[in-house]
Design a protein around this motif. Structure first.
Motif, mmCIF file in Angstrom:
data_model
loop_
_atom_site.group_PDB
_atom_site.id
_atom_site.type_symbol
_atom_site.label_atom_id
_atom_site.label_comp_id
_atom_site.label_asym_id
_atom_site.label_seq_id
_atom_site.Cartn_x
_atom_site.Cartn_y
_atom_site.Cartn_z
ATOM 1 N N ALA A 1 -10.590 2.380 -12.762
ATOM 2 C CA ALA A 1 -11.033 1.044 -13.161
ATOM 3 C C ALA A 1 -12.252 1.125 -14.069
ATOM 4 C CB ALA A 1 -11.360 0.213 -11.921
ATOM 5 N N ASN A 2 -12.556 0.016 -14.723
ATOM 6 C CA ASN A 2 -13.702 -0.025 -15.636
ATOM 7 C C ASN A 2 -15.039 0.145 -14.920
ATOM 8 O OD1 ASN A 2 -12.185 -0.444 -18.008
ATOM 9 N ND2 ASN A 2 -12.004 -2.636 -17.565
ATOM 10 N N ASP A 3 -15.117 -0.233 -13.626
ATOM 11 C CA ASP A 3 -16.376 -0.134 -12.896
ATOM 12 C C ASP A 3 -16.541 1.204 -12.160
ATOM 13 O OD1 ASP A 3 -14.520 -0.392 -10.901
ATOM 14 O OD2 ASP A 3 -15.327 -2.251 -10.052
ATOM 15 N N GLY A 4 -15.665 2.170 -12.445
ATOM 16 C CA GLY A 4 -15.779 3.482 -11.816
ATOM 17 C C GLY A 4 -14.903 3.667 -10.588
ATOM 18 N N ASP A 5 -14.284 2.609 -10.114
ATOM 19 C CA ASP A 5 -13.355 2.763 -8.994
ATOM 20 C C ASP A 5 -12.183 3.655 -9.411
ATOM 21 O OD1 ASP A 5 -14.970 1.004 -7.686
ATOM 22 O OD2 ASP A 5 -13.551 -0.683 -7.712
ATOM 23 N N TYR A 6 -11.618 4.378 -8.430
ATOM 24 C CA TYR A 6 -10.423 5.179 -8.704
ATOM 25 C C TYR A 6 -9.583 5.227 -7.439
ATOM 26 C CZ TYR A 6 -12.449 9.033 -6.015
ATOM 27 O OH TYR A 6 -12.965 9.802 -5.004
ATOM 28 N N TRP A 7 -8.318 5.538 -7.617
ATOM 29 C CA TRP A 7 -7.418 5.615 -6.470
ATOM 30 C C TRP A 7 -6.355 6.675 -6.732
ATOM 31 C CZ3 TRP A 7 -9.094 3.652 -2.203
ATOM 32 C CH2 TRP A 7 -8.245 3.550 -1.081
ATOM 33 N N ILE A 8 -6.224 7.591 -5.758
ATOM 34 C CA ILE A 8 -5.199 8.635 -5.816
ATOM 35 C C ILE A 8 -4.106 8.241 -4.834
ATOM 36 C CG2 ILE A 8 -4.711 11.091 -5.530
ATOM 37 C CD1 ILE A 8 -7.761 11.558 -5.889
ATOM 38 N N SER A 9 -2.934 7.911 -5.351
ATOM 39 C CA SER A 9 -1.855 7.379 -4.521
ATOM 40 C C SER A 9 -0.663 8.318 -4.501
ATOM 41 C CB SER A 9 -1.404 6.014 -5.050
ATOM 42 O OG SER A 9 -2.496 5.114 -5.073
ATOM 43 N N ASP A 10 -0.206 8.653 -3.303
ATOM 44 C CA ASP A 10 0.995 9.468 -3.130
ATOM 45 C C ASP A 10 2.085 8.617 -2.495
ATOM 46 O OD1 ASP A 10 -0.546 11.559 -4.028
ATOM 47 O OD2 ASP A 10 -0.925 12.384 -2.030
ATOM 48 N N GLY A 11 3.329 8.798 -2.941
ATOM 49 C CA GLY A 11 4.442 8.080 -2.342
ATOM 50 C C GLY A 11 4.469 6.612 -2.678
ATOM 51 N N ILE A 12 4.122 6.234 -3.910
ATOM 52 C CA ILE A 12 4.089 4.820 -4.270
ATOM 53 C C ILE A 12 5.459 4.279 -4.686
ATOM 54 C CG2 ILE A 12 1.656 4.736 -4.859
ATOM 55 C CD1 ILE A 12 2.415 5.128 -7.771
ATOM 56 N N ALA A 13 6.442 5.154 -4.874
ATOM 57 C CA ALA A 13 7.810 4.702 -5.172
ATOM 58 C C ALA A 13 8.775 5.823 -4.868
ATOM 59 C CB ALA A 13 7.939 4.281 -6.631
ATOM 60 N N SER A 14 10.003 5.464 -4.563
ATOM 61 C CA SER A 14 11.065 6.440 -4.350
ATOM 62 C C SER A 14 12.213 6.172 -5.311
ATOM 63 C CB SER A 14 11.577 6.382 -2.908
ATOM 64 O OG SER A 14 10.580 6.833 -2.007
ATOM 65 N N PHE A 15 12.864 7.217 -5.744
ATOM 66 C CA PHE A 15 14.019 7.093 -6.625
ATOM 67 C C PHE A 15 14.877 8.333 -6.453
ATOM 68 C CE2 PHE A 15 10.924 9.533 -8.949
ATOM 69 C CZ PHE A 15 11.619 10.367 -9.799
ATOM 70 N N PRO B 1 0.795 -1.218 0.000
ATOM 71 C CA PRO B 1 0.000 0.000 0.000
ATOM 72 C C PRO B 1 0.833 1.277 0.000
ATOM 73 C CG PRO B 1 0.064 -0.919 2.194
ATOM 74 C CD PRO B 1 0.713 -1.925 1.300
ATOM 75 N N ALA B 2 0.235 2.320 -0.606
ATOM 76 C CA ALA B 2 0.923 3.599 -0.703
ATOM 77 C C ALA B 2 0.978 4.280 0.650
ATOM 78 C CB ALA B 2 0.183 4.499 -1.698
ATOM 79 N N ALA B 3 1.893 5.248 0.739
ATOM 80 C CA ALA B 3 2.051 5.974 1.993
ATOM 81 C C ALA B 3 0.799 6.784 2.307
ATOM 82 C CB ALA B 3 3.270 6.884 1.902
ATOM 83 N N HIS B 4 0.218 7.418 1.296
ATOM 84 C CA HIS B 4 -1.009 8.191 1.463
ATOM 85 C C HIS B 4 -1.875 7.945 0.236
ATOM 86 C CE1 HIS B 4 0.869 10.487 4.751
ATOM 87 N NE2 HIS B 4 1.944 10.484 3.989
ATOM 88 N N ALA B 5 -3.153 7.681 0.428
ATOM 89 C CA ALA B 5 -4.016 7.401 -0.711
ATOM 90 C C ALA B 5 -5.465 7.670 -0.344
ATOM 91 C CB ALA B 5 -3.842 5.957 -1.156
ATOM 92 N N GLU B 6 -6.253 7.928 -1.373
ATOM 93 C CA GLU B 6 -7.694 8.063 -1.192
ATOM 94 C C GLU B 6 -8.374 7.677 -2.492
ATOM 95 O OE1 GLU B 6 -9.238 12.289 -1.701
ATOM 96 O OE2 GLU B 6 -7.218 12.640 -0.902
ATOM 97 N N GLY B 7 -9.630 7.308 -2.410
ATOM 98 C CA GLY B 7 -10.338 6.933 -3.615
ATOM 99 C C GLY B 7 -11.571 6.116 -3.303
ATOM 100 N N ARG B 8 -11.920 5.232 -4.237
ATOM 101 C CA ARG B 8 -13.128 4.425 -4.076
ATOM 102 C C ARG B 8 -12.902 3.063 -4.721
ATOM 103 N NH1 ARG B 8 -17.881 6.967 -7.171
ATOM 104 N NH2 ARG B 8 -16.806 6.010 -8.951
ATOM 105 N N GLY B 9 -13.318 2.011 -4.019
ATOM 106 C CA GLY B 9 -13.254 0.675 -4.578
ATOM 107 C C GLY B 9 -11.930 -0.022 -4.338
ATOM 108 N N ASP B 10 -11.703 -1.098 -5.105
ATOM 109 C CA ASP B 10 -10.561 -1.957 -4.832
ATOM 110 C C ASP B 10 -9.404 -1.800 -5.812
ATOM 111 O OD1 ASP B 10 -11.842 -3.021 -7.009
ATOM 112 O OD2 ASP B 10 -11.788 -5.104 -6.290
ATOM 113 N N ILE B 11 -9.423 -0.823 -6.682
ATOM 114 C CA ILE B 11 -8.301 -0.635 -7.601
ATOM 115 C C ILE B 11 -7.070 -0.169 -6.830
ATOM 116 C CG2 ILE B 11 -8.957 1.754 -8.177
ATOM 117 C CD1 ILE B 11 -7.843 1.166 -11.017
ATOM 118 N N ARG B 12 -5.929 -0.746 -7.161
ATOM 119 C CA ARG B 12 -4.685 -0.397 -6.476
ATOM 120 C C ARG B 12 -3.488 -0.478 -7.428
ATOM 121 N NH1 ARG B 12 -8.096 0.640 -3.390
ATOM 122 N NH2 ARG B 12 -8.227 0.202 -1.137
#
Length: 261
Positions: A140-154, A22-33
């Protein structure tokens, strides 16, 4: 001029170039990740003073209805929030009914870095280098969405250059060989290479057909210069090798072959 992305988002702790949700900070709807993120194929992003740098950010995304799209991808310095990078677009490849691998193409233009923050008091274009983090919004196709912050570092690093000169050439056996060089790195304020001072650099040697090994170390002076002496015992090549820092790339000079007579 293309639109520049400078998302100001909270970020998580630095780990490796690849991080798994899981991302450090995230918000959205449904199970898309976003389940996995790889930046620049696992390597640091090296930026010089002239060439525009393009690099990929690859996202593995899952949802029970399938992945529809990636609407945004951004990257910023995790310490100061600077992010002079363009998101040029994203292409997705469906690998199963629930999973897609999407690759975003990002771009950093060194000619724009200084202008990016020129309105900020005390702005230093070189502060862009260092640890960065990735943010993305996926759908996602069913309307789910996810806003993810901090999902990788480089890391974004300043390009570096290193030279070697060994003399005299040839040198008598048992004589003193002087090995000099200079370490410099990209400066994004004036788009020139400047001396990189007070850095420990390895002097390496190899016999013809052999491999380089470290003989000794030296430290760059106030002008980035290196100088040391060694006893000439056999013909071979000499070079300087710099291991790099969190903000500057590692670099190895071209070897200078010396004949011992």
């Amino acid at each position: 001029m293309h639109r520049r992305i400078a998302a100001l988002a909270a970020v998580g702790a630095v780990a490796a170039t690849v991080m798994v949700a899981p991302a450090a900070h995230a918000e959205g709807r449904g199970d898309i990740r976003v389940t996995k993120t790889v930046v620049n194929d696992g390597g640091s992003v090296i930026v010089g003073v002239k060439d525009v740098k393009r690099f990929p950010i690859t996202l593995t995304i899952k949802d029970n209805s399938g992945v529809k799209k990636v609407s945004s991808v951004s990257a910023i310095n995790r310490t100061n929030g600077y992010g002079p990078v363009d998101h040029l677009g994203t292409t997705c490849r469906k690998v199963s009914t629930t999973t897609s691998v999407c690759t975003a193409t990002m771009r950093i233009d060194p000619a724009w870095i200084d202008f990016y923050g020129s309105g900020n008091k005390g702005w230093d274009a070189n502060a862009v280098a260092g640890d960065w983090t990735v943010n993305a919004t996926v759908h996602a196709n069913d309307g789910d969405y996810w806003i993810s912050d901090g999902i990788a570092s480089f890391r974004v690093k300043r390009a570096a250059a290193l030279t070697t000169d060994a003399s005299p050439e040839p040198v008598r056996k048992g004589g003193t060989l002087s090995v000099t060089g200079k370490l410099s790195r990209a400066n994004w304020t004036d788009l020139k290479y400047h001396a990189f001072t007070k850095q420990v650099v390895k002097l390496q040697y190899k016999k013809p057909g052999g491999r380089y090994s470290t003989v000794k170390t030296a430290t760059t002076d106030g002008k980035g210069h290196l100088r040391t002496t060694v006893k000439a015992t056999a013909s071979g090549s000499w070079r300087w090798a710099f291991l790099g820092t969190n903000t500057t790339m590692k670099v190895v000079s071209t070897g200078d072959a010396v004949t011992v007579k």
